[in-house]
Design an enzyme around this catalytic site. Structure first.
Site, short mmCIF file in Angstrom:
data_model
loop_
_atom_site.label_atom_id
_atom_site.label_comp_id
_atom_site.label_asym_id
_atom_site.label_seq_id
_atom_site.Cartn_x
_atom_site.Cartn_y
_atom_site.Cartn_z
N TYR A 140 39.65 31.96 30.65
CA TYR A 140 41.00 31.93 29.55
C TYR A 140 41.82 31.01 29.54
O TYR A 140 43.05 31.09 29.29
CB TYR A 140 41.68 33.31 29.92
CG TYR A 140 40.67 34.55 29.68
CD1 TYR A 140 39.49 34.57 29.04
CD2 TYR A 140 41.15 35.88 29.73
CE1 TYR A 140 38.75 35.63 28.84
CE2 TYR A 140 40.26 37.02 29.80
CZ TYR A 140 39.24 36.87 29.12
OH TYR A 140 38.44 38.14 28.84
N LYS A 191 29.36 33.96 39.69
CA LYS A 191 27.99 33.92 38.95
C LYS A 191 27.42 32.44 39.16
O LYS A 191 27.03 31.74 38.07
CB LYS A 191 28.50 34.15 37.53
CG LYS A 191 27.23 34.34 36.29
CD LYS A 191 26.40 35.18 36.99
CE LYS A 191 25.02 35.33 35.87
NZ LYS A 191 24.02 36.28 36.48
N ASP A 252 37.97 47.21 33.40
CA ASP A 252 37.93 48.10 32.29
C ASP A 252 36.71 49.14 32.65
O ASP A 252 36.79 50.34 32.73
CB ASP A 252 37.43 47.51 31.03
CG ASP A 252 38.61 46.98 30.26
OD1 ASP A 252 39.67 46.95 30.65
OD2 ASP A 252 38.54 47.02 29.04
#
Length: 361
Positions: A140, A191, A252
Site C-alpha cells: 500500500y 509469501k 478481517d
C-alpha cells in the site's frame, strides 16, 4: 489526585462512523465522570465524503497541521457508495497514517463473552491474538501508475515497497509486543516462496531481529497456510506480524472468526510519539445499515480502550473493557452478533456498567 485532560480529535467521517463515534464519546464521558482522574477535550472535524462532495477534497489542505496538536485521533469510518473508494481512502485515512508515520497498525482479536464464534469448540480465552500490520509501505505504498489508459495495451502497475528501515522497525515492534504478552510467541507471516525479493528480505530481517529477543519463540508461516491455521488451530497463535496487505486481509478473517467485524478494533500507532496516533474500529462505513441505529459500537469502545492504553490510562482502559464484557455477557447485543439491541441501548448498558450499576437493562 490531579485530573489529566486529553485532547482528542474526533473524525466521525462516513456511514455509521458518526453513530459509533457518538457512542464512543458518550462512554468516554461516563468514564471521566466515574473515575474522576481524567477528562477529554474532544474536537470534532466534519471531514469525509460529504466534505468531498462539497469541496472536492476529503479534508482541508492543512488538515494534518490542524491535527498535530492533539494527543490522539478517534476515527469513525471512511467510504461512500457515490465516491470512489480510492478517493475516500487516499483522501483522508491514508494521508493521516502516512503523514504522521503511524507505521504500526495493531489489531487485537479475542472472543468476547456472549458473542458466538463460527469456530467449533473454541470459547472465551481460547482465541487471544494481536495482529501487527506494517502500516506505511509494502503493498500500500502508493507506488505505481497507469499508462495508455483506455487502450488495449493499457498497463497498471502496483509496486510493493519494502525498505530495511521499514521492515526492521515493524519487526522490532512486533517482537517487543510478543515479549510483553504472557506466551511470548510470535508468528511472522510471509509469501517468500512466490515473492522472491521484498518478502525474502522480510524473512531475513525477521531472523536478524529475532536475535535481539531470545526469550520470544517465533515461527514463520506462508500467508495462504496462515488462513488455515487461524481457522483450524487458533490456539497455536498469539502475536502475528504481517505486511500491509496480508495483515489487512488476515485481520478481517480474525474479526469474523471472533464473531463479527463489529467487535474488531484498530490502533494506528507512531511508536516514537512524534505525532498523534489514530484509533478506529475495523468495520468500515457500512452504508447498508447507516441511520438505522443498529451499528455495533463494541469495536469503537474497544478502540477507545486502545486509545486509553496509549495515553497511559491503563486503569480506565481495563474498566471500560470489563464493562463491555459484562454487557455482552448479559446478552445486550446488536443484530450483527445475534442480539436485538440498538446502538444506543448497548451504549447505555455500557455506561451503566461503568458506573457499577447491578441492573443493565
Amino acid at each position: 489526585m490531579k485530573m489529566k485532560t486529553h485532547k482528542i480529535a474526533a473524525i466521525p467521517a462516513d456511514g455509521i462512523g458518526p453513530e459509533v463515534i457518538d457512542a464512543g464519546t458518550q462512554v468516554l464521558g461516563a468514564l471521566s465522570d466515574h473515575l474522576g482522574t481524567l477528562s477529554f477535550d474532544i474536537t470534532r472535524f466534519a471531514w469525509g465524503s460529504d466534505h468531498y462532495k462539497a469541496h472536492g477534497v476529503m479534508m482541508p489542505e492543512d488538515g494534518l497541521d490542524q491535527l498535530k496538536s492533539f494527543d490522539a485521533i478517534y476515527f469513525g469510518a471512511v467510504g461512500a457508495p457515490d465516491v470512489p473508494d480510492h478517493i475516500t481512502l487516499w483522501g483522508l485515512r491514508l494521508p493521516i497514517c502516512q503523514g504522521f508515520d503511524q507505521y504500526a497498525n495493531v489489531r487485537p482479536t479475542r472472543i468476547i463473552p456472549g458473542v458466538n464464534t463460527p469456530l467449533k469448540d473454541v470459547g472465551v480465552g481460547d482465541l487471544d491474538w494481536v495482529i501487527v500490520r506494517e502500516n506505511s509501505e509494502g503493498e500500500y505504498s502508493g507506488n505505481g501508475g497507469r499508462t495508455h489508459k483506455g487502450l488495449p495495451e493499457e498497463v497498471g502497475t502496483e509496486v510493493s515497497i519494502f525498505t530495511r528501515v521499514g521492515v526492521t522497525r515493524i519487526m522490532r515492534f512486533a517482537f517487543a509486543m510478543a515479549q510483553s504478552r504472557p506466551r511470548k510467541l510470535l508468528t511472522v507471516v510471509t509469501k517468500s516462496n512466490a515473492q522472491r525479493f521484498g518478502m525474502v528480505m522480510w524473512d531475513e530481517i525477521a531472523a536478524e531481529v529475532a536475535q535481539e529477543f531470545p526469550d520470544v519463540t517465533w515461527d514463520k508461516m506462508l500467508v495462504d497456510a496462515m488462513t488455515v491455521r487461524m481457522t483450524l488451530d487458533p490456539q497455536s497463535l498469539d502475536t502475528i506480524v504481517a505486511t500491509n496487505l496480508h495483515a489487512d486481509i488476515l485481520s478481517d478473517l480474525a474479526g469474523a472468526l471472533a464473531g463479527s467485524l463489529g467487535v474488531a478494533p484498530t490502533a494506528n500507532i507512531d511508536p516514537e510519539g512524534r505525532f498523534p496516533s489514530m484509533f478506529e474500529p475495523i468495520h468500515g462505513s457500512a452504508f447498508d445499515i447507516a441511520g438505522n441505529g443498529i451499528a455495533n459500537p463494541v469495536a469503537t469502545f474497544w478502540t477507545a480502550a486502545q486509545m486509553l492504553d496509549h495515553l497511559g490510562e491503563g486503569t480506565a482502559s481495563a474498566h471500560l473493557m470489563a464493562a463491555v464484557d459484562r454487557v455482552c455477557a448479559a446478552g445486550i447485543l446488536t443484530p450483527d452478533v445475534g442480539g436485538s439491541a440498538t446502538t444506543q441501548e448497548v451504549t447505555d448498558a455500557v455506561i451503566k456498567a461503568i458506573r457499577g450499576r447491578n441492573s443493565l437493562g
